[in-house]
Design a protein around this motif. Sequence first.
Motif, mmCIF file in Angstrom:
data_model
loop_
_atom_site.group_PDB
_atom_site.id
_atom_site.type_symbol
_atom_site.label_atom_id
_atom_site.label_comp_id
_atom_site.label_asym_id
_atom_site.label_seq_id
_atom_site.Cartn_x
_atom_site.Cartn_y
_atom_site.Cartn_z
ATOM 1 N N THR A 16 -2.896 -1.975 -9.929
ATOM 2 C CA THR A 16 -3.474 -1.433 -8.700
ATOM 3 C C THR A 16 -4.937 -1.083 -8.941
ATOM 4 N N ASP A 17 -5.595 -0.643 -7.873
ATOM 5 C CA ASP A 17 -6.993 -0.227 -7.967
ATOM 6 C C ASP A 17 -7.196 0.841 -9.032
ATOM 7 N N ALA A 18 -6.211 1.704 -9.166
ATOM 8 C CA ALA A 18 -6.354 2.832 -10.079
ATOM 9 C C ALA A 18 -5.933 2.455 -11.492
ATOM 10 N N ASP A 19 -5.850 1.133 -11.765
ATOM 11 C CA ASP A 19 -5.446 0.666 -13.089
ATOM 12 C C ASP A 19 -4.034 1.081 -13.451
ATOM 13 N N ARG A 20 -3.233 1.383 -12.453
ATOM 14 C CA ARG A 20 -1.852 1.703 -12.705
ATOM 15 C C ARG A 20 -1.067 0.414 -12.506
ATOM 16 N N VAL A 22 2.337 -1.431 -11.202
ATOM 17 C CA VAL A 22 3.531 -1.210 -10.384
ATOM 18 C C VAL A 22 4.368 -2.475 -10.425
ATOM 19 N N ARG B 9 -12.620 11.956 -10.144
ATOM 20 C CA ARG B 9 -11.233 11.526 -10.092
ATOM 21 C C ARG B 9 -10.433 12.476 -9.203
ATOM 22 N N ARG B 14 -12.878 6.791 -8.844
ATOM 23 C CA ARG B 14 -12.858 6.400 -10.247
ATOM 24 C C ARG B 14 -14.287 6.018 -10.629
ATOM 25 N N ILE B 275 -10.189 5.357 -5.062
ATOM 26 C CA ILE B 275 -8.883 4.891 -5.519
ATOM 27 C C ILE B 275 -7.997 4.681 -4.306
ATOM 28 N N ARG B 276 -7.671 3.405 -4.071
ATOM 29 C CA ARG B 276 -6.792 3.110 -2.943
ATOM 30 C C ARG B 276 -5.481 2.643 -3.509
ATOM 31 N N ASP B 277 -4.541 3.494 -3.551
ATOM 32 C CA ASP B 277 -3.283 3.148 -4.177
ATOM 33 C C ASP B 277 -2.195 3.249 -3.140
#
Lengths: 553, 281, 316
Positions: A16-20, A22, B9, B14, B275-277
């Motif tokens: 994801t965008d947040a480097d997470r 999924v 953050r 980010r 941050i678009r999660d």
Amino acid sequence: MTNLVEIRNLRVQAKTDADRTVDIIRDVSFDIAEGEIVALIGESGSGKTTIALTLMGHTRPGCRISGGSVLLGGRDMAALPQKALARLRGTEVAYVPQSAAAAFNPAQTIMDQVIEIVRIHGLMSTEAARAKALSLFRALALPDPDGIGARYPHQVSGGQLQRLSAAMALIGDPRLVIFDEPTTALDVTTQIEVLRAFKSVMKTGGLTGVYVSHDLAVVAQIADRIVVLKGGEVQEIGTTAQILEHPAHPYTQQLVAAFKPATRSKTVAVDTVKRQPLLEVRTLSAGYGPIQPNGRPLAMAVNAVDITLEHGQNLGIIGESGCGKSTLARAIAGILPPTDGHILLDGRELAPSARNRQREDLRKLQIVFQFADAALNPSKSIDDILARPLGFYHSMSKRDRDQRIDQLLDMVHLPRTVKFRRPSELSGGQKQRINLARALAADPKVILCDEITSALDTVVAAAIIDLLKELQRELGLSYIFISHDLSVVQAICDEIAVMYAGEKIEQIEPAAFGAAGGHPYSRLLHSSVPQLNPCWLDALEQDPELVNAFSKR
Amino acid sequence: MARFALSPRRLGYRFNAVGMIGLSVIVFWATVAVFAPLLIPYPIGDIVDYDYFGPMSAQFLLGTDYLGRDMLSRILMGARYTVGISLAAVALACFSGVALGMSAAVAGGWFDAILSRFLDALNSIPSKLFGLVVVAAVGSSMPVLVLTLAVIYTPGSYRFARALAVNINSMDFVTVARARGEKTLYLIGSEILPNILGPVLADLGLRFVFIVLLLSGLSFLGLGVQPPNADWGALVRENIGGLPFGAPAVMVPSLAIASLTISVNMLIDNLPVKIRDRSNG
Amino acid sequence: MNRHVLMLVVNRLIIAVITLLIVSFTVFAATEMLPGDVAQILLGQAATAEAVAGLRTAMHLDDPAIVRFARWLAGLASGDLGTSYANNLPIADLIGPRFLSSMKLAAATAVFSVPIALFLGITAAILRGTLFDRVVTAVTIGVISVPEFMVATSAVLIFAVYLQWLPALAFANEVHSFGELLRVFAMPVITLSFVISAQMIRMTRAAVIETLNTPYIEMALLKGASRRRIVLKHALPNALGPIVNAVALSLSYLLGGVIIVETIFNYPGIAKLMVDAVATRDLPLIQTCSMVFCLGYLLLITIADIIAILSNPRLR
């Protein structure tokens, strides 16, 4: 029968965008027997294309197979190195893309690309490959099979490219062919041809196939079994007949139900006195491009169209891409000033351009667009978006606006808290409800709905149609409902105007649509809409002359 | 510093290390430009060393120049001219470019056609040449420099803003506003501007780099900031005679320019990302 | 080439001509703003008022600006570049040899930098995300972000001061052998190459990456094509137009870079001539040099645009 494909506990991860990371595919398992066509069906984001691509050992950038196995003829496509995968691609498993227009290299001739698999894998001589390509072109019922290979992709129509991409996939005699939404971008009359061609080559060759689609009716024509997907997980697997007739999973039931909207019967006006029509369009013409010496634009999109909308009634406008139906809506709304004709709203003539119309006239006539996303300013909150028409048309105070916004959100069945959010934080269906709420904020008499359900998933679209009906009952609105989707138009409209090549060819009641007495094009259109009946395509007989006359192929 | 690093953050942004380094250097030079008179160890006009092109030493951290003046003081004061003039010019260029670009996109027609053609023509004059001719024509002074630099970079900013605005203008939400009966000013200010602001700011940064480079180039040719004042480009010109000796007075002003421009580039390429999660909610 | 493409190209050429007119007007107007009376400057402070007035009439300085503009433009078009104020020589004679030596410098730079830049740009795009790509990207951003004179002074420091391989200054009129030629050209060419290669690498890399992101590249991958085949058969033929466009655009940066480089290395080219003309306020010389530069620049960007039109396979 032995299984050609065995997928076990497949998992695909995305960043994801947040480097997470999924999981976008979770624990998917199913088999495909030799000679069987299995459909992967689901809505956008269900992971159907992702799963199909893992059969080639491929994932899109940012994704990777994180677990499970994808056995194709005993080899695990999830574990093979790139070199080994390259040897299998095109020979063991081949791919027919969603948009053939984009998947063909614009700088090479069609023939070079169709026989490229043969060249890459050294399967046969170029001469033999060309001969084989020609026979495939014939089998796929392509016009001018001998000459089409010498052309460049941009010189060939979309429906033909789609069939050519099937020829490109079949040239290497693969054991498995993956069709990735191959008819989604096509008009219904074109879709029939393509579907028929696919079905006949698959059945005569006894090929194994995976057919990815969101359209249950299309899948019903070609698949032996159906895998229903949602959110990257399998909901139900069953034979086509079982899924269509006895869906077990609630989600599948919802999907099937959304495909069978009831046809609306004409609402009879209570007072029999002939009233003044609400909206009248007389000999309206509009087009694009610079004005020519004869006073008309270079490309005419709408030619002398008359339509009439009565109070409390709905008028559907149906036609295929390029027939001018959206241009008509834009001309009525004054976005594209018509070059000719008159528009009367409540008996008052409207200026051609919205710029010159009275604010009160603008208020009464609102328009809602197809792409809910693009119609909402991403940098504004829902609150701001809905407040603007209230202030603009009704000069409401801040407190009145706040109250009214709550009411509007109630009307479109959205929680009041969404007003603090931005459009990007809403789903597609929610966005389209906001677009409706914004139109309602003007207290309009007519809402022009331009393909408002076409970009939505079936279940979501069905809910929007129900909402439109409910709003009409409560507010006494009238809709002009523009769509290419016959079933949707039949579900909501009292009358249907059929457009072809910029002209209105007839206006009839939904029940009479496609009946023997109607215009030949209406009959063709009606007969081309896929039905939830596996035998529909095989039983369908269309007059070839009619098809030639009206279908763009 | 840790607090600073954490806060973006917490706000849902980010921001990576490279971007933060860039931002720190920019903030450093901005501070220097503002407080230079308080920071300089020696008055910039004073000849403090008998030797010219002196090496770096504890007394003169960056050595001395061709007259024996303290380089550190001259660099610190030079920051005022380089940063100040460039900032004024870039603000002017981007303001006029963006305002004109949005108007052209929304208005269209002959206004757009004529303006675009004229500004494109202006863009077809190599920037250094334009600066050379104009500054030679009307003489070099601070206002002339700012105006000239602004005029040179307005067409680019216009082109960029217009392209963005044309894209936004064709979006359905602008069409909806038009169909509602909204006037041009509302369309520009409320529908278009908020949606092009991000890229426009990044473009402003990039254009700032171009302006710093052009200003330095002009000063290097002797057409920029005039003696006794000196920006970083003029400092290189003054001390070019020290090149054969490898004197720090030649390279240090160049390094100062490079540190500023590279930092701006680093910041632009690594701007804080929202941050678009969506999978979270 | 079909009619449609021909129309586009002709259209582009007409735009170029209109642009050239606007540019020449701007150049003329800017030089008109030069302070001081030209006749007074030419005759010196001791001249009588009558002599100044006489010269003004002789030089048509009292005519309206638009008439003088038209006369100047007509002169340029017929090859009459006017006479230098500073030393009364025909400008054509002054510019001729200088133009040639500038062209030599530009040609040497192009020959040197284009192949290197294309190689680095294309390989960086193909190896996107690798260490190689990141190093190339970082270095090009670095070079683009520093002034040309810094590249030049660094080159002098490294090659002339520390390594002592090359002389710091160039005198192109004293070249007698190939070795000398190399030594004279080396420093300006190295500097210019650095500056324009950085631009070219960035643009080439962007053009190739854009092509590599298209669905037909994914399709080729799914046909089992090797990386080599994907790049050579599918990516490069489609990126060729944008790449050539990038080369032409990058070469136009030569014009800006050459002003600094000729000044710093004392290279007797047309840019140096112009900088000197600015110092002596030699109006006709400044005008003509500016026009030469603008013409070159316009030529390059017009060629770039036409290549972009011609390379679009959909227009074939």
